[in-house]
Enzyme design. Structure first.
Site, PDB file in Angstrom:
ATOM      1  N   ASP A 235      -7.123   1.117  27.116  1.00 57.47           N
ATOM      2  CA  ASP A 235      -8.529   1.047  26.882  1.00 57.47           C
ATOM      3  C   ASP A 235      -9.178   1.522  25.959  1.00 57.47           C
ATOM      4  O   ASP A 235     -10.919   1.432  25.969  1.00 57.47           O
ATOM      5  CB  ASP A 235      -8.774   2.701  27.145  1.00 57.47           C
ATOM      6  CG  ASP A 235      -7.544   3.008  28.876  1.00 57.47           C
ATOM      7  OD1 ASP A 235      -7.764   2.188  29.543  1.00 57.47           O
ATOM      8  OD2 ASP A 235      -7.841   4.132  29.421  1.00 57.47           O
ATOM      9  N   LYS A 377      -9.673   1.726  36.004  1.00 59.08           N
ATOM     10  CA  LYS A 377      -8.427   1.221  35.450  1.00 59.08           C
ATOM     11  C   LYS A 377      -8.143  -0.685  35.492  1.00 59.08           C
ATOM     12  O   LYS A 377      -8.392  -1.359  33.934  1.00 59.08           O
ATOM     13  CB  LYS A 377      -7.313   1.776  35.112  1.00 59.08           C
ATOM     14  CG  LYS A 377      -6.497   1.084  34.318  1.00 59.08           C
ATOM     15  CD  LYS A 377      -5.498   1.527  33.263  1.00 59.08           C
ATOM     16  CE  LYS A 377      -5.098   1.754  32.178  1.00 59.08           C
ATOM     17  NZ  LYS A 377      -4.959   2.467  30.903  1.00 59.08           N
TER      18      LYS A 377
END
Ligand code: XMP
Length: 521
Positions: A235, A377
């Site tokens: 991330d 994700k």
């Protein structure tokens, strides 16, 4: 993030109205897999938010409640007034039926699992699907009487009204779950709704999304400076590279080496982001400080707290040295936003910021830049690959924030860290070589707090014990220990005891979660 636009063209949105189902996120993901943007809002959100979104269609999720109770979640009135197509799933179907004049009963038995659906009537929703479909059910209640103006579309042996549609309006409802893979052709059914019934354009593409995000970042940040805590995880890495593309050197990344990373990880993060991708990265070599703070500490929660607090202190100290920073960039992703509250609340925002970089000094008053805030994700991973981040970094197994700190059971020392890094490296290297790395969800080594006897040459000695852990899981909430081949484990074990002098024994963890957790601490 409403009314998204790419090159000034508004992107079509499907709203998923959340009634609390465990599958809500999955519905939104499935819609996006068809390249149509979707957003989740809780059922009790202010009506303006729903109207602002201007959705092309609305999917009502399932939920744990029973419409037969009083005061249960209801579909807001504006949903019906907007005139856009509606698809109710499970609880969504039941409350739709109840609110439109039908009748729902509590079935004698809960139905959970496979069921055969028979389509009884031509319907746009079931276009190009077989007349008999294997579907996944998970419900207690069911529709007993159709609402006025509705036709029966499909039945199962236990749910006579398993699908229904309005006679003249684009309103559909199904008792089963098309979003789970156990339902055959669920994807096709959702596509029928999204593309053919809602006429949403499939324009949610990675290319368009990256350019759109870059434009948004430029417009927000202008000439100001931005700070980001780079961990090397997916991330924060994707956020960093995206910001770098948008604003170049106005972004400063701070990478804190806490000494608890995997073997060569700190060097590899610097090599990739600073040298190859030319990001502005400051490395804070803080290994000694972390070790000092962790000296004599054995309790896992204490260790976590110390690692977290030390990280915050170091990050803050680096941030203060930089002048005129106006924004803090964070790799907040969609599940972080919706997990804690089920809605896009301010509270969720605070949680991630504290989790990642802690409380920066109040007087810095930084505004947040969170360009991945509405992405799942797998979308973040796809974006990372598209942005040129090496695949090995993007597809790496998850790694806990406190790093090896929770994999060295008991007190952490420099020597133990080195032993664990070597053992972990051998295990991972062999998994990759044997083409097993991508087949397990997470794998790592643990250093146990016991010594065991071993014989080297003629000499007996007490040495360290390494535990190997590999699990298969979808959501990390439950996990099965990975049934790795014996020959493979034997080979890894041989390498570890032969190559690492301090280790005399290797064990393989055969516990699933629950009751065991994935990590050992
Ligand atoms: P458990 O051990 O709870 O792990 O079954 C589930 C997932 O969470 C990760 N994990 C952590 N991640 N800080 C993190 O950032 C932590 O303290 C932490 N503890 C566990 C773990 O690696 C697994 O992926």
């Amino acid at each position: 993030m409403n009314n998204l636009s790419v090159n000034n063209k508004t992107i079509d949105t499907i709203l998923v109205l959340d009634f609390g189902s465990q599958y809500t996120q999955l519905i939104a993901r499935r819609v996006r897999e068809s390249d149509v943007y979707s957003e989740i809002l809780p059922w009790d959100i202010a009506e303006e938010k729903i109207l602002d979104l201007k959705p092309k269609g609305i999917i009502l999720s399932g939920g744990p409640n029973s419409v037969t109770d009083s005061f249960t979640p209801r579909i807001p009135k504006c949903v019906f007034d907007m005139g856009v197509p509606i698809l109710g799933i499970c609880y969504g179907m039941q409350t739709l039926a109840e609110q439109m004049g039908g009748h729902v009963i509590s079935a004698d038995q809960k139905e959970f699992g496979h069921s055969e659906l028979e389509v009884l009537k031509d319907s746009d929703l079931f276009n190009d699907l077989d007349r008999k479909i294997n579907v996944w059910m998970s419900h207690g209640d069911q529709v007993q009487d159709l609402p006025d103006e509705f036709d029966l579309v499909a039945s199962t042996s236990t749910a006579p009204i398993a699908a229904m549609e309005h006679k003249s309006l684009p309103i559909y409802a199904i008792q089963f779950h098309p979003e789970v893979t156990h339902t055959d052709h669920g994807h096709k059914l959702l596509d029928n709704f999204i593309l053919n019934i809602c006429h949403a354009h499939a324009d949610w593409t990675m290319d368009g999304l990256i350019s759109q995000r870059i434009e948004e970042i430029k417009a927000k940040v202008k000439e100001e400076k931005v700070l980001l805590g780079l961990s090397g995880g997916v991330d924060s890495s994707v956020t960093a590279v995206l910001l770098n593309k948008a604003i170049g050197k106005k972004l400063t990344c701070v990478f804190v080496d806490n000494g608890l990373l995997r073997k060569d990880e700190a060097d590899s993060v610097i090599r990739t982001f600073k040298e190859k991708m030319e990001l502005n990265v400051i490395k804070s070599d803080s290994k000694e400080i972390f070790l000092r703070h962790l000296k004599n500490v054995e309790d896992p929660e204490q260790k976590r707290k110390i690692i977290g607090r030390t990280f915050i202190d170091i990050f803050d100290a680096e941030a203060i040295k930089l002048k005129d920073i106006k924004f803090l960039a964070q790799g907040t992703i969609y599940p972080d936003v919706i997990e804690s509250s089920g809605s896009e609340s301010k509270d969720a925002r605070v949680i991630k910021s504290h989790h990642n970089v802690g409380g920066l000094p109040e007087e810095m008053k930084l505004d947040l830049v969170e360009p991945l805030r509405d992405l799942f994700k797998d979308e973040v991973r796809r974006m990372g690959v598209e942005l040129g981040i090496p695949k090995e970094m993007i597809e790496r197994h998850p790694f806990p924030g406190p790093g090896l700190g929770v994999r060295i059971i008991g007190e952490i020392t420099k020597e133990k860290t080195k032993v664990l890094q070597e053992a972990d490296h051998i295990f991972i290297e062999e998994l990759i070589k044997a083409d097993l790395y991508d087949k397990v969800s997470q794998a790592f080594a643990v250093l146990l707090p016991v010594k065991s006897v071993g014989v080297v040459g003629d000499e007996r000695r007490y040495a360290e014990v390494i535990g190997l852990r590999a699990v298969e899981t979808v959501d990390f909430m439950t996990a099965r220990w990975a049934h790795l081949p014996y020959e493979f484990l034997e080979h890894v074990s041989n390498r570890i005891v032969n190559e690492i002098e301090e280790v005399s024994r290797v064990v393989y963890d055969i516990s699933s979660k629950p009751p065991a957790t994935i990590e050992w601490e």
